[in-house]
Design an enzyme around this catalytic site. Sequence first.
Site, PDB file in Angstrom:
ATOM      1  CG  HIS A   1       5.402  -6.847   6.883  1.00 40.49           C
ATOM      2  ND1 HIS A   1       6.103  -7.299   8.038  1.00 40.49           N
ATOM      3  CD2 HIS A   1       5.330  -5.718   6.979  1.00 40.49           C
ATOM      4  CE1 HIS A   1       6.540  -6.611   8.839  1.00 40.49           C
ATOM      5  NE2 HIS A   1       5.967  -5.487   8.532  1.00 40.49           N
TER       6      HIS A   1
ATOM      7  CG  ASP B   1       0.308   0.109  11.578  1.00 38.42           C
ATOM      8  OD1 ASP B   1       0.823   0.510  12.774  1.00 38.42           O
ATOM      9  OD2 ASP B   1       0.865  -0.792  10.824  1.00 38.42           O
TER      10      ASP B   1
HETATM   11  P1  AMP Z   1       5.841  -1.847   9.329  1.00 40.74           P
HETATM   12  O1  AMP Z   1       6.975  -2.668   8.738  1.00 40.74           O
HETATM   13  O2  AMP Z   1       5.603  -2.300  10.773  1.00 40.74           O
HETATM   14  O3  AMP Z   1       6.135  -0.420   9.102  1.00 40.74           O
HETATM   15  O4  AMP Z   1       4.479  -2.248   8.495  1.00 40.74           O
HETATM   16  C1  AMP Z   1       4.439  -2.209   7.063  1.00 40.74           C
HETATM   17  C2  AMP Z   1       3.034  -2.431   6.571  1.00 40.74           C
HETATM   18  O5  AMP Z   1       2.478  -3.667   6.936  1.00 40.74           O
HETATM   19  C3  AMP Z   1       2.357  -1.119   7.215  1.00 40.74           C
HETATM   20  O6  AMP Z   1       1.672  -0.838   6.159  1.00 40.74           O
HETATM   21  C4  AMP Z   1       1.480  -1.943   8.231  1.00 40.74           C
HETATM   22  O7  AMP Z   1       0.305  -1.669   8.505  1.00 40.74           O
HETATM   23  C5  AMP Z   1       1.278  -3.615   7.480  1.00 40.74           C
HETATM   24  N1  AMP Z   1       1.065  -4.364   8.773  1.00 40.74           N
HETATM   25  C6  AMP Z   1       1.713  -4.773   9.909  1.00 40.74           C
HETATM   26  N2  AMP Z   1       1.235  -5.577  10.616  1.00 40.74           N
HETATM   27  C7  AMP Z   1       0.327  -6.125   9.758  1.00 40.74           C
HETATM   28  C8  AMP Z   1      -0.755  -7.003  10.165  1.00 40.74           C
HETATM   29  N3  AMP Z   1      -0.609  -7.619  11.100  1.00 40.74           N
HETATM   30  N4  AMP Z   1      -1.746  -7.044   8.978  1.00 40.74           N
HETATM   31  C9  AMP Z   1      -1.608  -6.296   8.163  1.00 40.74           C
HETATM   32  N5  AMP Z   1      -0.873  -5.458   7.761  1.00 40.74           N
HETATM   33  C10 AMP Z   1       0.147  -5.208   8.632  1.00 40.74           C
END
Ligand code: AMP
Length: 276
Positions: free
Chosen positions: A34, A147
């Site tokens: 994030h 994602d």
């Molecule tokens: P989430 O809180 O899981 O909904 O993720 C929020 C954003 O962070 C989304 O756009 C995810 O694709 C991105 N994200 C989550 N994990 C990663 C990672 N390991 N590397 C890059 N972006 C990430």
Amino acid sequence: MQVIESVAVFRKAHAVAAKPLGLVPTMGFLHEGHMALIHRARKENGTVAVSIFVNPTQFGPSEDFETYPRDMDADLAHLDDAGVDLVFAPPIEEVYPLGFDTFVDVGRVGERLEGQHRTGHFRGVATIVCKLLTIVRPDRAYFGQKDAQQCLVVKRLNADLNLGAEIVVCPTVRDPDGLALSSRNVYLSRSEREAALSLHRSLTLARQLHSQGENDADMVKRRMGELITAYPAANIDYISIADAENLTELDIIDRPALVSLAVRIGRTRLIDNVIL
Ligand code: AMP
């Protein structure tokens, strides 16, 4: 840093915010994946807004909405350190008030892979992203390649509904051993974490086979499957090699391809991908 819970207050903050405004939508429990999106947004925008909202409509009835990890105090401390200007952290009733009954369905690109295995997931994702883009009205919105299908769904939604944001996709951040960072990694025991490395290792194998000239998608998927099933804790939901733009499954890898997979490690479902 201003922490805002209501749509009306956010609209006022938007009116006086320095532009361009960059938005990073999250479900909180922030990690370096994030933070990479947030640092990028900080470099490119006059105002950085981060939303923290665990969106109930994107979780299936048997999924982990109730137990999804949350730590608002730690998240706010990280965001403050990173120089974030606005945090939008609404309660559920602010986003889905009584009587809420309008949903956004993205077509074909949301129906395959995760869409097929998590019924209603992308309807929930598209609905919340549509709402966030209309409430926050960012010039740019940042999403993670981790994602990959979500990025395609969001791009389709943004174009089809004229939401007007530039969608910026940022590379996947990994631990040194290759495991993609995820809020759900906290569920993994030590032995499960070892089994979770099978995702990245099988993607690395796919890349290796492809670079050696293998273009038979079934052959690559079979080798990936063999590598993963060697870990007794790992259960494959799917392995896919698909056209990187429209996600139709490929027989022959003869164009940019998204290799993606979902694997259950014990009770934790993990996803990862690479582009060939
Ligand atoms: P989430 O809180 O899981 O909904 O993720 C929020 C954003 O962070 C989304 O756009 C995810 O694709 C991105 N994200 C989550 N994990 C990663 C990672 N390991 N590397 C890059 N972006 C990430």
